[in-house]
Design an enzyme around this catalytic site. Structure first.
Site, PDB file in Angstrom:
ATOM      1  N   ARG A 259     105.179   6.491  71.948  1.00  0.00           N
ATOM      2  CA  ARG A 259     105.413   5.055  71.835  1.00  0.00           C
ATOM      3  C   ARG A 259     104.416   4.311  72.703  1.00  0.00           C
ATOM      4  NH1 ARG A 259     108.127   4.603  67.237  1.00  0.00           N
ATOM      5  NH2 ARG A 259     110.005   5.900  67.212  1.00  0.00           N
ATOM      6  N   GLU A 287     100.229  -3.511  66.100  1.00  0.00           N
ATOM      7  CA  GLU A 287      99.779  -2.782  64.921  1.00  0.00           C
ATOM      8  C   GLU A 287      99.798  -3.721  63.723  1.00  0.00           C
ATOM      9  OE1 GLU A 287     102.128   0.782  64.520  1.00  0.00           O
ATOM     10  OE2 GLU A 287     101.531   1.535  66.491  1.00  0.00           O
ATOM     11  N   HIS A 304      98.926   5.305  63.406  1.00  0.00           N
ATOM     12  CA  HIS A 304     100.357   5.572  63.509  1.00  0.00           C
ATOM     13  C   HIS A 304     100.856   6.412  62.327  1.00  0.00           C
ATOM     14  CE1 HIS A 304     104.373   3.849  65.268  1.00  0.00           C
ATOM     15  NE2 HIS A 304     104.435   5.149  65.023  1.00  0.00           N
TER      16      HIS A 304
END
Length: 346
Positions: A259, A287, A304
């Protein structure tokens, strides 16, 4: 911090003839999770109705989709189960989350209902651990730096002057978080001969990892590679700021597939931009990621996708089917979570 869970929940069964199952997984993931064989197994458990999560944002659409539904298979983008949503799903008896984190899905009102909830996060652990291993190997071998040098038009011989590559055998790797993924990663790097250390204050007595447990300061100072595998909780958010990162030795390597919230992004950027440390990142504070990370020659970035492999999606689908089968059969759920679990896991 540890996010492994062996909780068994009391399953409430409904007969397959009566069971109505909502399958709400984004369209681009549906076939990946439920190929023909897995979908056939799901159909055997009851009547399956499909609705894309994005279509359920409208309350009226949600109410219609949940009519008569006892089991909801949820995933990314599914509406938060607050009081209003739960009122529109009066027959709901079990929530099976096909993804990992439940924080965006559950609410105080949901936990008050006592409805059991399970998730398929275990499906992603091997995939994320493999990406962390790939990152570790790439950073040690300076692959990111030499690739950037050659692709950006740099001189061949200058690219060869990149700091000498290292091997994973004998490297001192510090892992923050003895989670499922952290343990999978530890197994991989240990098999390749790395010397490992772990920081996680919640490793239980009798766990073999207690033998390599370290405090955070010691881990930071002694690690050649720092790999993050902790959840984002109130306790862990921002745990690595400028002060902590400064304790890393010159030339240290940071791998984060967990994270972004674990790190102070600006502090990490300052360290990487200075050239003192290198990093490989799959998660970011914003993001899509901003351009500042893209420009650095000593950072390796991916969008990701750590948990998104062909195999992990298939595993997730199989977990979903098996957990619903357990629910139907009145068998304790293998991956059930409580509110305390979710708060601890992030």
């Amino acid at each position: 911090m540890t996010d492994d869970n062996g909780v068994g929940a009391t399953a409430r069964s409904d007969s397959p003839e009566q069971l109505r199952i909502l399958l709400s997984v984004p369209a681009h993931e549906l076939q990946a999770m439920f190929p023909a064989e897995t979908r056939a197994a799901l159909d055997e458990l009851g009547e399956v109705v499909e609705h894309d999560p994005d279509d359920l944002a409208d309350p009226a659409a949600f109410r219609a989709a949940l009519a008569g539904v006892q089991v909801a298979i949820t995933a990314w983008g599914f509406p938060r189960l607050d009081a209003a949503r739960l009122a529109d799903a009066p027959d709901l008896r079990f929530v099976m989350h096909a993804a990992s984190s439940l924080r965006a899905l559950t609410s105080d009102d949901f936990w008050a209902t006592g409805i059991p909830v399970s998730q398929a996060g275990a499906a992603m652990s091997p995939a994320v651990a493999e990406l962390s291993l790939a990152f570790t190997m790439a950073l040690l071998r300076r692959t990111h730096r030499t690739d950037h040098a050659l692709r950006s038009g740099g001189d061949w011989w200058e690219a060869r002057l990149t700091p000498r590559a290292r091997e994973i055998r004998g490297s001192r790797i510090g892992v923050v978080g003895a989670s499922r993924t952290g343990r999978d990663y530890l197994e991989l790097v240990t098999a390749l001969g790395a010397e490992v250390m772990v920081f996680d204050p919640y490793i239980p007595e009798g766990d073999p990892l207690r033998a390599v447990q370290r405090d955070l300061d010691g881990l930071l100072r002694d690690s050649e590679v720092l790999a993050l595998h902790a959840p984002a909780t109130e306790e862990t958010r921002g745990m690595l700021g400028a002060t902590e990162l400064a304790k890393l030795r010159d030339g240290a390597l940071v791998v984060n597939t967990a994270r972004a919230e674990l790190l102070d992004a600006d502090a990490l950027y300052a360290e990487v931009e200075s050239g003192r440390i290198d990093a490989a990142l799959d998660v970011f504070e914003a993001e899509p990621l901003d351009d500042r990370w893209r420009r650095l020659p000593n950072v390796l970035v991916t969008p990701h996708l750590g948990g998104a492999t062909v195999e992990s999606r298939r595993r997730a689908g199989r977990i979903v089917v098996e957990e619903i089968r357990r629910f139907v059969g009145g068998v304790p759920l293998r991956y059930a979570l409580t509110r305390a679990d979710v708060e601890r896991m992030g």
